[in-house]
Design an enzyme around this catalytic site. Structure first.
Site, mmCIF file in Angstrom:
data_model
loop_
_atom_site.group_PDB
_atom_site.id
_atom_site.type_symbol
_atom_site.label_atom_id
_atom_site.label_comp_id
_atom_site.label_asym_id
_atom_site.label_seq_id
_atom_site.Cartn_x
_atom_site.Cartn_y
_atom_site.Cartn_z
ATOM 1 N N ASP A 57 0.878 -1.168 0.000
ATOM 2 C CA ASP A 57 0.000 0.000 0.000
ATOM 3 C C ASP A 57 0.914 1.216 0.000
ATOM 4 O O ASP A 57 1.646 1.454 0.971
ATOM 5 C CB ASP A 57 -0.882 -0.012 1.260
ATOM 6 C CG ASP A 57 -1.825 1.173 1.340
ATOM 7 O OD1 ASP A 57 -1.633 2.157 0.594
ATOM 8 O OD2 ASP A 57 -2.752 1.128 2.169
ATOM 9 N N ASN A 84 2.950 4.272 -10.685
ATOM 10 C CA ASN A 84 1.715 4.124 -11.457
ATOM 11 C C ASN A 84 0.472 4.002 -10.572
ATOM 12 O O ASN A 84 -0.642 4.249 -11.048
ATOM 13 C CB ASN A 84 1.817 2.888 -12.356
ATOM 14 C CG ASN A 84 0.529 2.591 -13.078
ATOM 15 O OD1 ASN A 84 0.102 3.344 -13.936
ATOM 16 N ND2 ASN A 84 -0.116 1.484 -12.720
ATOM 17 N N SER A 135 1.332 10.659 -14.533
ATOM 18 C CA SER A 135 0.414 11.759 -14.291
ATOM 19 C C SER A 135 -0.810 11.547 -15.174
ATOM 20 O O SER A 135 -1.356 10.444 -15.253
ATOM 21 C CB SER A 135 1.117 13.087 -14.578
ATOM 22 O OG SER A 135 0.252 14.188 -14.390
ATOM 23 N N TYR A 149 -9.112 15.134 -7.896
ATOM 24 C CA TYR A 149 -8.215 14.319 -8.733
ATOM 25 C C TYR A 149 -7.218 15.227 -9.443
ATOM 26 O O TYR A 149 -6.015 14.946 -9.474
ATOM 27 C CB TYR A 149 -9.022 13.506 -9.743
ATOM 28 C CG TYR A 149 -8.153 12.697 -10.680
ATOM 29 C CD1 TYR A 149 -7.528 11.536 -10.246
ATOM 30 C CD2 TYR A 149 -7.948 13.101 -12.003
ATOM 31 C CE1 TYR A 149 -6.722 10.791 -11.096
ATOM 32 C CE2 TYR A 149 -7.141 12.365 -12.861
ATOM 33 C CZ TYR A 149 -6.529 11.209 -12.407
ATOM 34 O OH TYR A 149 -5.721 10.489 -13.251
ATOM 35 N N LYS A 153 -2.947 15.370 -9.306
ATOM 36 C CA LYS A 153 -2.060 15.277 -10.468
ATOM 37 C C LYS A 153 -1.296 16.580 -10.702
ATOM 38 O O LYS A 153 -0.127 16.543 -11.104
ATOM 39 C CB LYS A 153 -2.861 14.882 -11.710
ATOM 40 C CG LYS A 153 -3.423 13.464 -11.650
ATOM 41 C CD LYS A 153 -2.313 12.420 -11.467
ATOM 42 C CE LYS A 153 -2.855 11.005 -11.546
ATOM 43 N NZ LYS A 153 -1.794 9.977 -11.347
ATOM 44 N N THR A 184 -8.929 1.712 -19.485
ATOM 45 C CA THR A 184 -8.589 1.063 -18.221
ATOM 46 C C THR A 184 -9.821 1.167 -17.314
ATOM 47 O O THR A 184 -10.851 1.694 -17.724
ATOM 48 C CB THR A 184 -7.394 1.767 -17.541
ATOM 49 O OG1 THR A 184 -7.799 3.086 -17.168
ATOM 50 C CG2 THR A 184 -6.210 1.845 -18.498
#
Length: 271
Positions: A57, A84, A135, A149, A153, A184
Site C-alpha cells: 500500500d 503508477n 500523471s 483528482y 495530479k 482502463t
C-alpha cells in the site's frame, strides 16, 4: 541492450500490468507491487525469478521503504522506478468528503513521493536511474467534477518538475507520462464517487462528456520502453491522441487572460 531492473507500483492491472509484462517479455527484471494478494501469480508462473511480487500500500511510508529496499537487495540495483498506483475521484469540489480528499492525495500524490524518497538513495549511490511518474492530461488542465483528482495530479507535476532539476547532476532522469483517455478501469471499479448534492444536478446534466475513442492500454508498451531506453528522455510526454491540441488551446487561453489583466498585475507590484 543491458537488462534493466524495474520497480512498478499499481502493477496488478492497467498501465502497470502492461508495462510489467512488456519489460519481462524482453528479458528485464521487475519488482511488481499491488495491494491485492496473489495479483502476480501468473506473472511468476510465466517469468519465474525475473519477477519479484510485493504486496504494498503506497500510502504506508514505512512499507514503501521496506519494499524498495527488498527490490534492491533482491536484484542488486534499480534502473526504472514507475509510480503508477492511483485512482480517480469523481465529484464536484463541494461534494468530496474530507476522507475522500485525504485518501486521494495520499495515494496519487504522497504515494509517489514516498517511493521517490525510498528509491533516491539507491539511485544516487549507483549514479543512474529513471523515475517515471504517471500523471495525466488531468495534470495540466482541469474539468468540473474532478477537482480533487486534478489537485493530486497537478501536485505530482509540480514536485516532479522540481525533482528533475534536483537530481539531474546525480545521473538520474525523470519523466512525467501524461495519458489521455484509455480503456482502463480508472473510471470504473477503481474509481470513487462522491455523494451528489442536488444543487449541482442542473450543472451536471449540462456537462460535456469527452468524445472519441478510448486508447488501448497495450498500445503504450512500445512507447514506454522507448522512453526508458532513450539517453535523453523528456520531462513530459503525452500518451494518446488529442492532448496536444487540447493543451495548446488551454495555454493560449491562459496567456490571453494574463495579457488582458497585465496592467492590473503590474500595478499590484507597487514600485
Amino acid at each position: 541492450m543491458s537488462v534493466k531492473t524495474w520497480f512498478i507500483t499499481g502493477a496488478s492491472k492497467g498501465f502497470g500490468r502492461e508495462w510489467a509484462e512488456a519489460a519481462l517479455e524482453r528479458g528485464d527484471r521487475v519488482a511488481v507491487s499491488s495491494r491485492t494478494p496473489g495479483a502476480f501469480d501468473e506473472l511468476v508462473k510465466t517469468h519465474g525469478d525475473a519477477v519479484l511480487p510485493i504486496q504494498l500500500d503506497v500510502t504506508d511510508r514505512a512499507a514503501v521503504d521496506v519494499a524498495v529496499r527488498h527490490a534492491v537487495d533482491h536484484f542488486g540495483q534499480l534502473d526504472v522506478v514507475v509510480n503508477n498506483a492511483g485512482y480517480g475521484l469523481f465529484g464536484m469540489v463541494e461534494e468530496v468528503s474530507e476522507r475522500q480528499a485525504r485518501d486521494q492525495l495520499d495515494v496519487n500524490l504522497l504515494g509517489p513521493l514516498w517511493v521517490v524518497h525510498a528509491a533516491l538513495p539507491h539511485l544516487r549511490a549507483q549514479g543512474s536511474g529513471h523515475i517515471v511518474q504517471v500523471s495525466s492530461i488531468a495534470g495540466v488542465f482541469s474539468l468540473p467534477g474532478l477537482g480533487i483528482y486534478h489537485a493530486s495530479k497537478f501536485g505530482l507535476e509540480g514536485f516532479t518538475a522540481s525533482l528533475a532539476a534536483e537530481v539531474k547532476d546525480f545521473g538520474i532522469k525523470v519523466t512525467l507520462v501524461e495519458p489521455a483517455g484509455y480503456a482502463t478501469d480508472w473510471a470504473g471499479p477503481s474509481a470513487v464517487q462522491a455523494d451528489r448534492l442536488a444543487a449541482y444536478d442542473d450543472f451536471r446534466a449540462g456537462m460535456r462528456r469527452p468524445a472519441g475513442a478510448r486508447g488501448e492500454p497495450g498500445a503504450t508498451r512500445a512507447a514506454l520502453l522507448e522512453l526508458v531506453d532513450t539517453d535523453e528522455p523528456p520531462l513530459r510526454i503525452f500518451f494518446g491522441k488529442g492532448p496536444l491540441d487540447v493543451i495548446k488551446a488551454e495555454y493560449a487561453a491562459r496567456i490571453s487572460e494574463w495579457e488582458r489583466w497585465d496592467a492590473v498585475s503590474q500595478a499590484a507590484f507597487g514600485v
